[in-house]
Design an enzyme around this catalytic site. Structure first.
Site, PDB file in Angstrom:
ATOM      1  N   SER A 142      46.108  41.134  34.835  1.00 33.79           N
ATOM      2  CA  SER A 142      45.999  40.247  33.679  1.00 33.79           C
ATOM      3  C   SER A 142      46.360  38.839  34.143  1.00 33.79           C
ATOM      4  O   SER A 142      45.886  38.372  35.189  1.00 33.79           O
ATOM      5  CB  SER A 142      46.913  40.738  32.553  1.00 33.79           C
ATOM      6  OG  SER A 142      46.870  39.881  31.444  1.00 33.79           O
ATOM      7  N   TYR A 156      39.760  32.504  28.062  1.00 29.46           N
ATOM      8  CA  TYR A 156      40.429  33.324  29.078  1.00 29.46           C
ATOM      9  C   TYR A 156      41.612  34.121  28.514  1.00 29.46           C
ATOM     10  O   TYR A 156      41.738  35.321  28.759  1.00 29.46           O
ATOM     11  CB  TYR A 156      40.899  32.382  30.191  1.00 29.46           C
ATOM     12  CG  TYR A 156      41.575  33.018  31.374  1.00 29.46           C
ATOM     13  CD1 TYR A 156      40.859  33.828  32.253  1.00 29.46           C
ATOM     14  CD2 TYR A 156      42.927  32.768  31.651  1.00 29.46           C
ATOM     15  CE1 TYR A 156      41.477  34.383  33.369  1.00 29.46           C
ATOM     16  CE2 TYR A 156      43.550  33.322  32.765  1.00 29.46           C
ATOM     17  CZ  TYR A 156      42.818  34.120  33.626  1.00 29.46           C
ATOM     18  OH  TYR A 156      43.429  34.668  34.716  1.00 29.46           O
ATOM     19  N   LYS A 160      42.580  38.305  28.672  1.00 29.70           N
ATOM     20  CA  LYS A 160      43.739  38.843  29.386  1.00 29.70           C
ATOM     21  C   LYS A 160      44.718  39.523  28.416  1.00 29.70           C
ATOM     22  O   LYS A 160      45.427  40.452  28.792  1.00 29.70           O
ATOM     23  CB  LYS A 160      44.420  37.736  30.198  1.00 29.70           C
ATOM     24  CG  LYS A 160      43.531  37.184  31.328  1.00 29.70           C
ATOM     25  CD  LYS A 160      43.215  38.258  32.364  1.00 29.70           C
ATOM     26  CE  LYS A 160      42.481  37.701  33.583  1.00 29.70           C
ATOM     27  NZ  LYS A 160      42.262  38.716  34.626  1.00 29.70           N
TER      28      LYS A 160
HETATM   29  N1  LIG Z   1      44.657  32.432  40.677  1.00 28.52           N
HETATM   30  C1  LIG Z   1      45.430  32.392  39.605  1.00 28.52           C
HETATM   31  O1  LIG Z   1      46.122  31.398  39.347  1.00 28.52           O
HETATM   32  C2  LIG Z   1      45.524  33.598  38.702  1.00 28.52           C
HETATM   33  C3  LIG Z   1      46.586  33.643  37.790  1.00 28.52           C
HETATM   34  C4  LIG Z   1      46.682  34.732  36.923  1.00 28.52           C
HETATM   35  C5  LIG Z   1      45.746  35.753  36.990  1.00 28.52           C
HETATM   36  N2  LIG Z   1      44.716  35.675  37.888  1.00 28.52           N
HETATM   37  C6  LIG Z   1      43.749  36.783  37.890  1.00 28.52           C
HETATM   38  O2  LIG Z   1      43.767  37.392  39.157  1.00 28.52           O
HETATM   39  C7  LIG Z   1      42.485  37.977  39.416  1.00 28.52           C
HETATM   40  C8  LIG Z   1      42.017  37.519  40.779  1.00 28.52           C
HETATM   41  O3  LIG Z   1      41.848  36.109  40.736  1.00 28.52           O
HETATM   42  P1  LIG Z   1      41.907  35.214  42.055  1.00 28.52           P
HETATM   43  O4  LIG Z   1      42.648  33.997  41.692  1.00 28.52           O
HETATM   44  O5  LIG Z   1      42.310  36.041  43.198  1.00 28.52           O
HETATM   45  O6  LIG Z   1      40.352  34.774  42.134  1.00 28.52           O
HETATM   46  P2  LIG Z   1      39.334  34.616  43.330  1.00 28.52           P
HETATM   47  O7  LIG Z   1      40.008  34.288  44.601  1.00 28.52           O
HETATM   48  O8  LIG Z   1      38.264  33.705  42.820  1.00 28.52           O
HETATM   49  O9  LIG Z   1      38.726  36.090  43.441  1.00 28.52           O
HETATM   50  C9  LIG Z   1      37.997  36.636  42.392  1.00 28.52           C
HETATM   51  C10 LIG Z   1      37.346  37.889  42.913  1.00 28.52           C
HETATM   52  O10 LIG Z   1      36.634  38.505  41.836  1.00 28.52           O
HETATM   53  C11 LIG Z   1      35.284  38.711  42.221  1.00 28.52           C
HETATM   54  N3  LIG Z   1      34.475  38.613  41.036  1.00 28.52           N
HETATM   55  C12 LIG Z   1      34.371  37.591  40.152  1.00 28.52           C
HETATM   56  N4  LIG Z   1      33.505  37.889  39.179  1.00 28.52           N
HETATM   57  C13 LIG Z   1      33.045  39.142  39.451  1.00 28.52           C
HETATM   58  C14 LIG Z   1      32.128  39.994  38.837  1.00 28.52           C
HETATM   59  N5  LIG Z   1      31.466  39.653  37.714  1.00 28.52           N
HETATM   60  N6  LIG Z   1      31.876  41.212  39.393  1.00 28.52           N
HETATM   61  C15 LIG Z   1      32.518  41.591  40.534  1.00 28.52           C
HETATM   62  N7  LIG Z   1      33.402  40.807  41.161  1.00 28.52           N
HETATM   63  C16 LIG Z   1      33.656  39.595  40.623  1.00 28.52           C
HETATM   64  C17 LIG Z   1      34.998  37.612  43.264  1.00 28.52           C
HETATM   65  O11 LIG Z   1      33.927  37.928  44.124  1.00 28.52           O
HETATM   66  P3  LIG Z   1      32.417  37.418  43.811  1.00 28.52           P
HETATM   67  O12 LIG Z   1      32.523  35.986  43.360  1.00 28.52           O
HETATM   68  O13 LIG Z   1      31.666  37.589  45.086  1.00 28.52           O
HETATM   69  O14 LIG Z   1      31.912  38.306  42.742  1.00 28.52           O
HETATM   70  C18 LIG Z   1      36.320  37.636  44.016  1.00 28.52           C
HETATM   71  O15 LIG Z   1      36.351  38.702  44.926  1.00 28.52           O
HETATM   72  C19 LIG Z   1      41.565  37.518  38.278  1.00 28.52           C
HETATM   73  O16 LIG Z   1      41.461  38.556  37.340  1.00 28.52           O
HETATM   74  C20 LIG Z   1      42.318  36.347  37.689  1.00 28.52           C
HETATM   75  O17 LIG Z   1      41.990  36.138  36.330  1.00 28.52           O
HETATM   76  C21 LIG Z   1      44.582  34.631  38.749  1.00 28.52           C
END
Ligand SMILES: NC(=O)c1ccc[n+]([C@@H]2O[C@H](COP(=O)([O-])OP(=O)(O)OC[C@H]3O[C@@H](n4cnc5c(N)ncnc54)[C@H](OP(=O)(O)O)[C@@H]3O)[C@@H](O)[C@H]2O)c1
Length: 275
Positions: A142, A156, A160
């Site tokens: 989340s 968003y 979540k």
């Molecule tokens: N970074 C933050 O600050 C943060 C904070 C709180 C929560 N989160 C959550 O943590 C999770 C990971 O985020 P991250 O920051 O690590 O992002 P990230 O580095 O952009 O990675 C996102 C991953 O999800 C994949 N993805 C996106 N859309 C997709 C789809 N429709 N189908 C299949 N794969 C998909 C991307 O690959 P492709 O683009 O090749 O599909 C990539 O592997 C997310 O759920 C995000 O909301 C992130």
């Protein structure tokens, strides 16, 4: 949780938090499957894992998690190679911050489809088999924005929050089944998604999220695995999100007052660049 020879499948495993988790479970001897849309990102992630842990078996399958047929086919292919999924991590997610009136309705639809339904679909596939085997864990990713609605996150935050409702309901149903349910609420984490978010993030949102600091994907992955080891239900990396998780309802009026003030000050400081 002993991950040696366990099949860990991570949606969104080709980048950011998902990739950091993949590396961490590979270090513990797991077999790893990664799902994402972009085959080039998946190939690069596989090479990164193999370079760090040469003996790790890594399977990759391109799929869009918001399309049930695609993610189901990817899961079937992964299970054919690595056997039944022992741990499912749903990290695939998207975020497109902005002022409510300026964000197209398609962004709301897409965000819910990827973040919420893109979690439901793989869960529907793996949970029945885990329950039959009386073994397994599911880890939903989340966000701090899933604990309290934040300025600039109208598409968003609800997606979540929905994961929180899903995890709480599912945990209750799977209690005593041998299948562990966990939900992680990461704070701002230094990943490509955050860089992308920063392109459209309102100044008010930047000011508000600064409070929880900036985490590395590796640190979030460590906190997540620590939670899994301890069979925690909720993982909230860092003190601010832990306090938010436990005290949100009690603190809500104070938080609203404080967040509104932070937003007002950020807007005033930004001058005409804010809305
Ligand atoms: N970074 C933050 O600050 C943060 C904070 C709180 C929560 N989160 C959550 O943590 C999770 C990971 O985020 P991250 O920051 O690590 O992002 P990230 O580095 O952009 O990675 C996102 C991953 O999800 C994949 N993805 C996106 N859309 C997709 C789809 N429709 N189908 C299949 N794969 C998909 C991307 O690959 P492709 O683009 O090749 O599909 C990539 O592997 C997310 O759920 C995000 O909301 C992130």
């Amino acid at each position: 949780m002993n991950l040696r020879d366990q099949h860990v499948l991570i949606t969104g495993g080709s980048s950011g938090i998902g990739l950091a988790l993949a590396l961490a479970v590979a270090a513990r001897g797991a077999r790893v499957s990664l799902v994402g849309r972009d085959p080039a990102k998946l190939a690069s992630a596989r090479e990164t894992i193999r370079a760090a842990h040469p003996s790790t078996a890594v399977f990759t399958a391109p799929a869009d998690v918001s399309r049930a047929a695609e993610i189901n086919a990817a899961l079937a292919a992964a299970e054919k190679t690595h056997g039944p999924v022992d741990v499912l991590v749903t990290s695939a997610g998207v975020a497109r911050p902005g002022y409510f009136e300026e964000v197209p309705v398609e962004v709301f639809e897409r965000t819910m489809a990827v973040n919420y339904l893109g979690t439901v679909y793989p869960l529907k596939e793996v949970v029945p088999a885990m329950r039959r085997r009386r073994h397994g864990a599911v880890v939903l990713v989340s966000s701090g924005a899933g604990l309290c609605g934040l300025f600039g996150y109208t598409p968003y935050s609800p997606s979540k929050f929905a994961l929180r409702g899903l995890a709480e309901s599912l945990r209750a149903e799977l209690q005593g089944s041998g299948v562990h349910v966990m939900i992680v609420y990461p704070p701002d984490t230094d990943t490509p998604q955050l860089a992308e978010e920063n392109r459209t993030k309102p100044v008010e949102t930047r000011a508000l999220t600064a409070g929880a600091g900036l985490w590395s994907a590796e640190a979030v992955a460590r906190a997540t695995l620590d939670g899994l080891d301890r069979k925690r239900f909720a993982v909230t990396p860092g003190l601010p999100l832990t306090a938010l998780y436990w005290l949100q309802s009690v603190l809500a009026p104070v938080l609203r007052w404080s967040f509104d003030r932070t937003a007002r000050r950020a807007r005033a400081a930004a001058g005409p660049s804010a809305r």
